[in-house]
Design an enzyme around this catalytic site. Structure first.
Site, PDB file in Angstrom:
ATOM      1  N   ASP A 129      -9.691  -0.563   4.117  1.00 16.35           N
ATOM      2  CA  ASP A 129      -8.489  -1.092   4.748  1.00 16.35           C
ATOM      3  C   ASP A 129      -8.814  -1.484   6.188  1.00 16.35           C
ATOM      4  OD1 ASP A 129      -5.750  -1.457   5.565  1.00 16.35           O
ATOM      5  OD2 ASP A 129      -5.110   0.192   4.270  1.00 16.35           O
ATOM      6  N   HIS A 159       4.389   1.059   4.165  1.00 17.01           N
ATOM      7  CA  HIS A 159       2.992   0.792   3.777  1.00 17.01           C
ATOM      8  C   HIS A 159       2.023   1.155   4.900  1.00 17.01           C
ATOM      9  CE1 HIS A 159       2.494  -3.738   5.175  1.00 17.01           C
ATOM     10  NE2 HIS A 159       3.067  -3.010   6.090  1.00 17.01           N
ATOM     11  N   ASP A 170      -3.206   3.657   8.154  1.00 15.71           N
ATOM     12  CA  ASP A 170      -1.980   4.015   7.430  1.00 15.71           C
ATOM     13  C   ASP A 170      -1.608   5.487   7.584  1.00 15.71           C
ATOM     14  OD1 ASP A 170      -2.044   1.381   6.631  1.00 15.71           O
ATOM     15  OD2 ASP A 170      -2.618   1.773   4.566  1.00 15.71           O
ATOM     16  N   HIS A 221      -6.478  -0.961   8.280  1.00 15.91           N
ATOM     17  CA  HIS A 221      -5.567  -0.024   8.948  1.00 15.91           C
ATOM     18  C   HIS A 221      -5.742   1.376   8.348  1.00 15.91           C
ATOM     19  CE1 HIS A 221      -3.737  -4.064   8.553  1.00 15.91           C
ATOM     20  NE2 HIS A 221      -3.376  -3.890   9.814  1.00 15.91           N
ATOM     21  N   ASP A 277      -7.335  -2.039  -0.145  1.00  7.62           N
ATOM     22  CA  ASP A 277      -6.384  -2.975   0.457  1.00  7.62           C
ATOM     23  C   ASP A 277      -7.167  -4.237   0.787  1.00  7.62           C
ATOM     24  OD1 ASP A 277      -4.854  -4.431   2.379  1.00  7.62           O
ATOM     25  OD2 ASP A 277      -3.861  -2.594   3.053  1.00  7.62           O
ATOM     26  N   GLU A 321      -1.916  -5.089  -1.743  1.00  6.71           N
ATOM     27  CA  GLU A 321      -1.656  -5.960  -0.593  1.00  6.71           C
ATOM     28  C   GLU A 321      -2.157  -7.396  -0.777  1.00  6.71           C
ATOM     29  OE1 GLU A 321       0.303  -5.330   1.969  1.00  6.71           O
ATOM     30  OE2 GLU A 321       0.478  -3.139   1.999  1.00  6.71           O
ATOM     31  N   ASP A 372      -6.720  -6.478   2.797  1.00  6.55           N
ATOM     32  CA  ASP A 372      -6.867  -6.852   4.211  1.00  6.55           C
ATOM     33  C   ASP A 372      -8.051  -6.140   4.859  1.00  6.55           C
ATOM     34  OD1 ASP A 372      -6.042  -4.362   5.333  1.00  6.55           O
ATOM     35  OD2 ASP A 372      -3.976  -5.019   5.548  1.00  6.55           O
ATOM     36  N   HIS A 424       0.808  -1.226   0.000  1.00  9.13           N
ATOM     37  CA  HIS A 424       0.000   0.000   0.000  1.00  9.13           C
ATOM     38  C   HIS A 424       0.837   1.271   0.000  1.00  9.13           C
ATOM     39  CE1 HIS A 424      -4.463   1.031   1.113  1.00  9.13           C
ATOM     40  NE2 HIS A 424      -4.051   1.667   0.030  1.00  9.13           N
TER      41      HIS A 424
END
Length: 309
Positions: free
Chosen positions: A131, A148, A135, A133, A234, A279, A236, A104
């Protein structure tokens, strides 16, 4: 009718096969996993013209420890420069850039190029960040030094000098220009940064309490005719039970149906003008399931709903 409907723009697939922004290896195989899962043909089936620009070249992952709170800074800069140039070229030709990551960190180059174009065209840029997260780490607060985990901070103008200011302004984005969906893992100091910046974060508790429909209605409510919507996806964001092929999986993500609805509501705006799919880590995947899911969701983003509405 949005930018994808009026002219059926050509979709340019841009592969960025690197995991220099991560500490877990394998995301560099993501672009080919998406190709194997049939991304180009899936989009052509919806009558888009698709051009695969191949994979960008860049430095290998040196596998070094962080220096000054940053792992592989020079390599990250080099890869992001290539991404910036490729996304910039696609937009300059009137194409829809679809960045296939990679990790990412590549969103720095991708979104900076989109922001540069939006400024020149007088368009309002909005980013939907899907996502687990947020980030928004910086070298000062990141527990890992992995870049990332820092792209949003860099795009907001907070990061190493060599990764900031690429869009022609210090910040490619203002805090009100980005909405986060599906968040469930935020580092301690990152929580303070989110509060200080005033970011809109629709975490899993919000989605649980309000449902995905209300969450997306809220996130998309002010998207207008002059908006360029960029989606940074992303994998995840999904629950790792559904999408095991990610380097930093976090339990408790949105369900398959919730993400499907999210994508369809984004498609309904007709304003999506660029996309990152990042990702995917085939080294950790099961029979390319994660890339295949990604292809399904990308089809939904491009308007593949069950019925003509």
């Amino acid at each position: 009718m949005g930018p994808m409907d009026e002219t059926r723009r050509t979709i340019a697939l841009i592969g960025a096969p690197t995991d220099v922004g991560a500490s877990v290896r394998g995301a560099g195989m993501g672009p080919d996993a998406l190709r194997v899962a049939g991304l180009a043909d899936a989009l052509r089936a919806h009558r888009f013209t698709v051009v695969d620009r191949g994979n960008l070249a860049g430095p290998p992952n040196p596998g070094l420890a962080p220096e000054g709170g940053l792992r592989h800074l020079q390599e990250v800069v080099t890869w992001n420069r290539s991404v910036f140039d490729a996304v910039d070229a696609a937009l300059g030709q009137g194409e829809f850039p679809l960045l296939m990551g990679g990790d990412h960190c590549l969103a720095i180059g991708s979104i900076s190029a989109v922001a540069w174009h939006c400024r020149r065209q007088g368009k309002q840029l909005r980013v939907i960040w899907l996502d687990a997260h947020t980030d928004v780490n910086t070298e000062a607060i990141s527990p890992s030094g992995n870049i990332h985990g820092m792209p949003v901070a860099c795009l907001l103008g907070h990061g190493p000098a060599s990764l900031v200011g690429w869009s022609g302004e210090r910040a490619a984005l203002e805090p009100q220009d980005i909405d986060f969906i599906g968040i469930r893992s935020v580092d301690r100091d990152e929580k303070q940064a989110i509060r200080q910046l005033g970011l809109q974060v629709y975490d899993m508790r919000h989605i649980d309490e309000h449902g995905m429909r209300n969450t997306m209605t809220e996130a998309l409510h002010d998207i207008g005719d002059n908006t360029h919507l960029h989606v940074s996806f992303d994998l995840d964001c999904l629950d790792p039970m559904d999408a095991p092929g990610v380097g930093t999986g976090v339990r408790g993500g949105p369900t398959y149906r919730e993400i499907q609805l999210c994508m369809e509501m984004i498609a309904d705006t007709g304003r999506m003008g660029s996309l990152d799919v990042v990702e995917i880590n085939p080294a950790l995947d099961v029979r390319n399931r994660t890339a295949e899911l990604a292809v399904e969701f990308v089809q939904s983003l491009f308007g593949a709903s069950t019925l003509a509405r």
